[in-house]
Each structure stands twice: as C-alpha cells, then as structure tokens.
Design a protein around this motif. Structure first.
Motif, PDB file in Angstrom:
ATOM      1  N   VAL A  53      48.634  69.108  16.949  1.00 41.28           N
ATOM      2  CA  VAL A  53      49.670  70.151  16.964  1.00 41.28           C
ATOM      3  C   VAL A  53      51.051  69.555  17.234  1.00 41.28           C
ATOM      4  CG1 VAL A  53      50.509  72.216  18.177  1.00 41.28           C
ATOM      5  CG2 VAL A  53      48.130  72.096  17.417  1.00 41.28           C
ATOM      6  N   PRO A  54      51.242  68.778  18.312  1.00 37.91           N
ATOM      7  CA  PRO A  54      52.581  68.200  18.500  1.00 37.91           C
ATOM      8  C   PRO A  54      52.953  67.186  17.422  1.00 37.91           C
ATOM      9  CG  PRO A  54      51.091  67.463  20.240  1.00 37.91           C
ATOM     10  CD  PRO A  54      50.358  68.488  19.435  1.00 37.91           C
ATOM     11  N   GLN A  86      51.991  71.876   6.758  1.00 37.68           N
ATOM     12  CA  GLN A  86      51.887  71.656   8.200  1.00 37.68           C
ATOM     13  C   GLN A  86      52.144  72.929   9.004  1.00 37.68           C
ATOM     14  OE1 GLN A  86      52.368  66.870   8.306  1.00 37.68           O
ATOM     15  NE2 GLN A  86      53.710  68.010   9.617  1.00 37.68           N
ATOM     16  N   LEU A  87      52.998  73.806   8.524  1.00 40.89           N
ATOM     17  CA  LEU A  87      53.175  75.093   9.206  1.00 40.89           C
ATOM     18  C   LEU A  87      51.860  75.868   9.222  1.00 40.89           C
ATOM     19  CD1 LEU A  87      56.671  76.252   7.874  1.00 40.89           C
ATOM     20  CD2 LEU A  87      56.070  75.811  10.272  1.00 40.89           C
ATOM     21  N   THR A  94      46.457  76.208  16.438  1.00 40.29           N
ATOM     22  CA  THR A  94      46.779  76.937  17.673  1.00 40.29           C
ATOM     23  C   THR A  94      45.883  78.161  17.819  1.00 40.29           C
ATOM     24  OG1 THR A  94      48.627  78.080  16.576  1.00 40.29           O
ATOM     25  CG2 THR A  94      49.155  76.094  17.853  1.00 40.29           C
ATOM     26  N   GLN A  95      45.497  78.773  16.705  1.00 45.09           N
ATOM     27  CA  GLN A  95      44.565  79.907  16.771  1.00 45.09           C
ATOM     28  C   GLN A  95      43.195  79.445  17.253  1.00 45.09           C
ATOM     29  OE1 GLN A  95      45.215  83.317  16.287  1.00 45.09           O
ATOM     30  NE2 GLN A  95      43.248  83.307  17.350  1.00 45.09           N
ATOM     31  N   GLU A 104      47.255  75.275  24.659  1.00 42.98           N
ATOM     32  CA  GLU A 104      47.811  74.702  23.435  1.00 42.98           C
ATOM     33  C   GLU A 104      48.133  73.221  23.601  1.00 42.98           C
ATOM     34  OE1 GLU A 104      51.722  75.509  20.860  1.00 42.98           O
ATOM     35  OE2 GLU A 104      50.429  77.267  21.088  1.00 42.98           O
ATOM     36  N   SER A 105      48.367  72.797  24.824  1.00 42.41           N
ATOM     37  CA  SER A 105      48.751  71.410  25.080  1.00 42.41           C
ATOM     38  C   SER A 105      48.006  70.891  26.297  1.00 42.41           C
ATOM     39  CB  SER A 105      50.260  71.334  25.335  1.00 42.41           C
ATOM     40  OG  SER A 105      50.620  70.052  25.771  1.00 42.41           O
TER      41      SER A 105
END
Length: 192
Positions: A53-54, A86-87, A94-95, A104-105
């Motif tokens: 994600v990041p 990537q979006l 994230t879902q 999320e992190s």
C-alpha cells in the motif's frame, strides 16, 4: 470513479493488443472483493499489503509528477495507466485489510523490514529530488526512478507469491509481478 478507472484500464489493455508500436502496459485492475472471499490470510498476506500500500502510494506520487511535465506522449500514457492501475489496487488492498480486521499500516521502523530483505519503498527524498529535476533532465530521471520503484514492487510481490495464503492477495501479487516486470522492460526501452 471505479467504473471510469476500469474502463480506462480496459481501453489501455485493448490498445496494447493492436498495432506494431509498443503500447504502454498496465495491469488490469483487481476486482472488488468481499470479506467472504478474503477470509483466509496469514502474516505474509498482511505484511505484503502493509508493504504494497505505501509502495503504491509512493508510485502514485512519482507518476503524478509526469502529468505536469513535457515528456514523450508514450511515457505520459504509461504513467497514466500506472496511476489508474495502482489506485484500483490500493482500493482493493485497503479493503482486504479492513475485511481482515488489520490496520492499514504496520508503522515504519527499520525492524519491521528486517525479516523480508529490507525496506522496498522509494524514499520521499528521491521523489522530492525528481520533482525538483530541471525540465531537460526530467524524463530520464523519471524513467530511472520508476524502473527502480517497479523493481521493488516485483520484490514485494515475490514475498507474497512464496508465502501468502490468501488467494486474492496471491493473485494480485502475480499480476504485480508480471505487469511490473513488463513495465520495467518497456521503461528500459524508453531509455534506449
């Protein structure tokens, strides 16, 4: 918005199937999933998403820089395709984390990355340096940074392919591995 992103990605894939000129390649966007589809996961799946994600968000920062610069149209088209893909991938990842009840992190300390070959992210400093690159040198700097960035995406995907349990995450890792490997070859060709 997701429908538009899917349409744009589909158009890019269709145009890649035609003609003789190499057309920018982007992975097809992942399909939306439900909690029932993603119930099985392990620590590798979570780590993969925490890294990806990041990494994707940094990639989005990189390709957005190309939107405002005077670069070859085919390079700009590839950057746009990467952005759409990537979006969509970030939305899915994230879902999945939310479905699994995971944050999320995982944070950002060096110890977190020790067990999987180090931090595979592109630094904010490297992105800022690219943003400050003069117009005459921007395209080459952009291509070089994006090649390194996409190589790191391949490395992150390898971790999931080797140790993940979640079918959707493993499928995404396979798509990332294949599409980013193809993009690297294309980007190297642009450096020609």
């Amino acid at each position: 918005m997701r429908r538009l992103a899917t349409l744009l990605a589909g158009l890019l894939v269709l145009t890649a199937c035609g003609g003789g000129d190499p057309t920018p390649q982007a992975a097809p966007p992942p399909t939306a999933s439900t909690a029932a589809e993603t119930a099985e996961f392990n620590d590798t799946d979570v780590m993969f998403l925490h890294m990806a994600v990041p990494h994707h968000r940094a990639g989005l920062e990189i390709v957005r820089l190309a939107e405002e610069r005077d670069i070859r149209p085919d390079v700009k088209t590839l950057a746009s395709a990467i952005k759409v893909t990537q979006l969509s991938e970030v939305d899915s990842m994230t879902q999945w984390l939310a479905d699994w009840g995971q944050p999320e992190s995982a944070g950002d300390t060096p110890e977190l990355h020790a067990g999987h070959g180090g931090d595979h992210s592109t630094s904010p400093e490297a992105i800022a340096e690219l943003a400050a690159t003069p117009a005459a040198d921007f395209e080459t700097a952009f291509l070089n940074l994006l090649i390194g960035h996409q190589h790191n995406a391949v490395e992150i995907a390898k971790l999931e392919r080797e140790g993940g349990a979640n079918p959707q995450a493993k499928e995404l890792a396979n798509r990332i591995f294949e599409s980013r490997t193809a993009q690297i070859a294309q980007l190297l060709g642009y450096l020609g």
